[in-house]
Design an enzyme around this catalytic site. Structure first.
Site: not given
Length: 589
Positions: A361, A388, A470
Site C-alpha cells: 500500500d 500501489e 478506492d
C-alpha cells in the site's frame, strides 16, 4: 534502467531488433501478387502514405535501437553487424526495383528470425557504411519523437486512419517471465467488508471453493494488523492480528481453505506509516507500546523511527525516501534497524500465518530499493508481489490526453528500481480503458500500435484492473463505467498483463458467469502476462486484436459496431463467448 524499459529521452526504444516470424510470414502468405508483396514489405520501411506522420516500423523500432546501441559505445559481434548491413542493403533496393528475385529476397529477410541476434553488445564506430547511415537516420528520427504529442492531439480531434492504414507493431522478443506470469488475482474484499456481521474472514471461507473453481490463482486479503481505522490502513500493533475482519486464528483458517482450493493468499502490507499509541512530552503521537515480535524482541519504537522531515509528527529519523502521508507518522525506511524489523514481521506473516505474496500500500511513500529488500528477503522473486503507485494521469481541457507515456513511464521506472521484484498496478490502462469503452476505442492502440498502458511496455510486471476498494465500490473515487464493466473485463482478461478482478464485480454484481468464462478462455489458451497481442483495428466503435497464448489464440472484438469488415476472424476460429459490446473467438495453435 533495464533494457526492456523505455528511455526517458525517447518515446519508444525497443529491447532489441526483432521481428515476429509468424507476423512477417502472415504478411507474405496474404500477398496475392508481386505488387501486393512489394507494398506489404515496403510498409515496414517507409511511412504509410495515408498517415505520413506515423513512422514506419523501421523508424519506430530499428533506428532508435541502433542509436541506443551506438550510445553505449561497445562492440556488436561481427555476424550481427553483417546481418544488419545486409538487411539494410536489401531494404534499400526495395524502392528502386520490382525484380521478382529481389522481392523474394526481401520477403526472406522480413520473415527471418531476428530474435536470435546477439544485441547485448553495440555497434562500433567502424561498422559497415550501411549501418552508419542507419545510425544517422536514427538521430534524425529522434528529432521527430517530440512530435508524438502533436500526432496524439490530431488523433484526438480527428477520426483514426482507414483500416488499411493500421500497422502492426513488431512483436517484442520473448521475456523470461517470473514464476507468477499466469497469475489471476481476486481482490478478496471491498471497503465495507470490515463491517460484515460474523467477521469477513469467516464469511470468506465459504467462498474458497468457488474462488478456486473460477480459476483465480491468488486472493488479495485486507491489511492483517490491528489498526486505528476499521479498514486496516492505519496500522498500530503489527503483530496483533485482531482486526475488524477477524482474529489471527480465523485468518489462518481462511488462508488454509484457500490453499486447499489451489489459491494463494496475498497480504495487504501497510508499512509506509505506523500509528503510535502514546504521546511524547510535546503531546505528539510518536511513541509506540512495548510490542513484542515473534522472537521476543521489543518493538518500542519512538521518534527515531519517524522521518525527520515529517511535517505533522516531527520525527528524529532520516529524511523521507518517498512521499509524505499526512494521516500517520511516516516510518524511516532508510534506517536499517527498522527495515530489519519489518523483514522479520513479513517473514512471520509468511511462515506462521501462511501468506505467499504482498500487495504494498502507498508504495510511493518509500524508496523502491527498500521494497526490493522486503521482497527478496521474504517471499522471493518468484512470488507475486504488487505495488500501489498511484499518480494522476495527464488531463487537458477535453479530458484524458491521448498520450499517457509519461504516466506509464513512472510505473516502469518504479518497477525497474526494484529490479523487477514487484509488479505495479496499471493505473494507466485503467485510465485509458474507462474512457475508451465510451466510444473512443481508438485509445487502445498507441502510436506504435501497442497497448497504451504499462501493459504495452512491460506486461509481465503490469497488474491490470477495472476497479478496487478506492476507485469503485462505496468509495467510488474513480469508478469504471458500470454499463461497460463486461467489456472492460473482456479486455484485461484476454490481454497481456496480470489481471485483477474486484470482489464486488464478481460476487456482488452480475458478472460472475461472464468473468468465469473469460478466465477459463485465458487459461485454456495459455494466455499469460507476457503473451503477444496483435492489434488489428482500433477505431471509435471497433477494436479488434489477436492474442497468442502458449497453446491457443484468442480473437477479441470490442465495441458497438456490428460490421467487422476485413477484420473478421478466419474460418478456423470458433466463437467462444459474447456479451454487451464484445465477442471472443478461439482456436488452438
Amino acid at each position: 534502467m533495464n533494457s526492456h524499459l523505455l528511455s526517458q529521452t525517447r518515446s519508444f526504444a525497443p529491447r532489441s531488433i526483432s521481428t515476429s516470424t509468424k507476423t512477417r510470414e502472415s504478411r507474405v502468405v496474404q500477398a496475392q501478387s508481386r505488387n501486393g508483396l512489394r507494398l506489404r514489405v515496403q510498409a515496414l520501411v517507409t511511412p504509410n502514405p495515408r498517415n505520413p506522420q506515423k513512422k514506419s516500423w523501421w523508424e519506430r523500432s530499428i533506428q532508435p535501437r541502433i542509436a541506443d546501441l551506438r550510445d553505449q559505445n561497445k562492440e556488436l559481434d561481427a555476424q550481427s553487424r553483417e546481418e544488419i548491413a545486409t538487411m539494410l542493403e536489401v531494404m534499400q533496393q526495395l524502392t528502386s526495383t520490382d525484380n521478382t528475385a529481389t522481392l523474394k529476397r526481401i520477403a526472406a529477410y522480413t520473415t527471418m528470425d531476428m530474435e536470435s541476434w546477439d544485441l547485448s553488445k553495440t555497434i562500433p564506430s567502424t561498422a559497415a557504411s550501411a549501418v552508419a547511415e542507419a545510425e544517422a537516420g536514427a538521430e534524425a528520427g529522434e528529432d521527430g519523437a517530440s512530435n508524438n504529442g502533436g500526432v496524439a492531439t490530431a488523433v484526438r480531434q480527428a477520426p483514426p486512419p482507414p483500416p488499411a492504414a493500421m500497422e502492426e507493431a513488431p512483436a517484442p522478443p520473448a521475456e523470461q517471465s517470473p514464476g507468477y506470469s499466469d497469475t489471476i488475482l481476486l481482490q478478496g474484499f471491498e471497503w465495507e467488508s470490515c463491517k460484515k456481521e460474523g467477521g469477513w474472514y469467516n464469511y470468506l471461507q465459504t467462498f474458497a471453493d468457488k474462488i478456486g473453481a473460477a480459476g483465480f490463482t491468488h486472493v488479495w486479503l485486507p491489511p492483517p494488523s490491528k489498526s486505528v481505522a476499521d479498514q486496516g490502513y492505519l496500522p498500530g500493533q503489527l503483530y496483533d492480528l485482531t482486526t475488524k475482519y477477524g482474529g489471527e486464528e480465523e485468518l489462518k483458517a481462511v488462508i488454509g481453505m484457500l490453499n486447499k482450493s489451489g489459491v494463494k493468499a496475498v497480504a495487504d502490507i501497510v508499512i509506509n506509516h505506523r500509528c503510535a499509541d502514546k504521546q511524547d512530552e510535546n503531546g505528539e503521537w510518536t511513541l509506540y507500546s512495548d510490542e513484542v515480535d515473534h522472537q521476543g524482541r521489543l518493538l518500542n519504537w519512538g521518534k527515531w523511527a519517524i522521518t525527520g522531515d515529517d511535517p505533522n509528527f516531527n520525527g528524529q529519523g532520516n529524511q523521507d525516501t518517498g512521499e509524505n502521508y499526512d494521516a500517520a507518522p511516516d516510518l524511516d525506511h532508510a534506517n536499517p534497524e527498522l527495515r530489519a524489523a519489518l523483514v522479520d514481521w513479513l517473514n512471520w506473516l509468511k511462515d506462521d500465518i501462511g501468506f505467499e505474496g504482498w500487495r504494498f500500500d502507498f508504495a510511493k511513500g518509500y524508496a523502491p530499493s527498500c521494497l526490493k529488500q522486503y521482497v527478496s528477503e521474504t517471499v522471493g522473486p518468484e512470488s507475486f508481489c504488487v505495488s500501489e503507485i498511484w499518480y494522476p494521469c495527464q488531463y487537458g481541457p477535453e479530458g484524458l490526453k491521448t498520450n499517457q507515456d509519461a504516466h506509464r513511464q513512472t510505473l516502469c521506472n518504479w518497477v525497474d528500481a526494484t529490479e523487477g521484484l514487484s509488479s505495479a498496478f496499471d493505473f494507466t490502462t485503467k485510465a485509458v480503458l474507462q474512457e475508451a469503452v465510451k466510444g473512443e476505442l481508438w485509445r487502445l492502440a498507441d502510436n506504435s500500435n501497442k497497448m497504451p498502458g504499462m501493459s504495452g511496455w512491460w506486461p509481465s510486471r503490469a497488474c491490470t484492473f477495472i476497479d478496487n476498494h478506492d476507485t469503485g465500490g462505496t468509495q467510488n473515487h474513480w469508478p469504471f463505467p458500470e454499463e461497460h464493466l463486461g467489456m472492460g473485463y473482456a479486455y484485461i482478461l484476454t490481454h497481456p498483463g496480470i489481471p485483477c478482478v474486484f470482489w464486488m464485480h464478481f460476487f456482488d454484481g452480475l458478472l460472475e458467469a461472464e468473468i468465469t468464462t473469460l478466465i477459463d478462455a485465458r487459461k485454456r489458451n495459455g494466455i499469460t502476462a507476457g503473451s503477444h497481442v496483435s492489434i488489428k483495428c482500433a477505431e471509435s466503435t471497433l477494436y479488434v486484436a489477436e492474442i497468442t497464448g502458449d497453446v491457443g489464440k484468442l480473437y477479441v472484438k470490442l465495441g458497438s459496431q456490428y460490421e467487422m469488415g476485413p477484420f473478421l476472424p478466419s474460418a478456423d476460429y470458433t466463437q467462444l463467448t459474447f456479451g454487451q459490446n464484445y465477442c471472443i473467438w478461439e482456436k488452438p495453435l
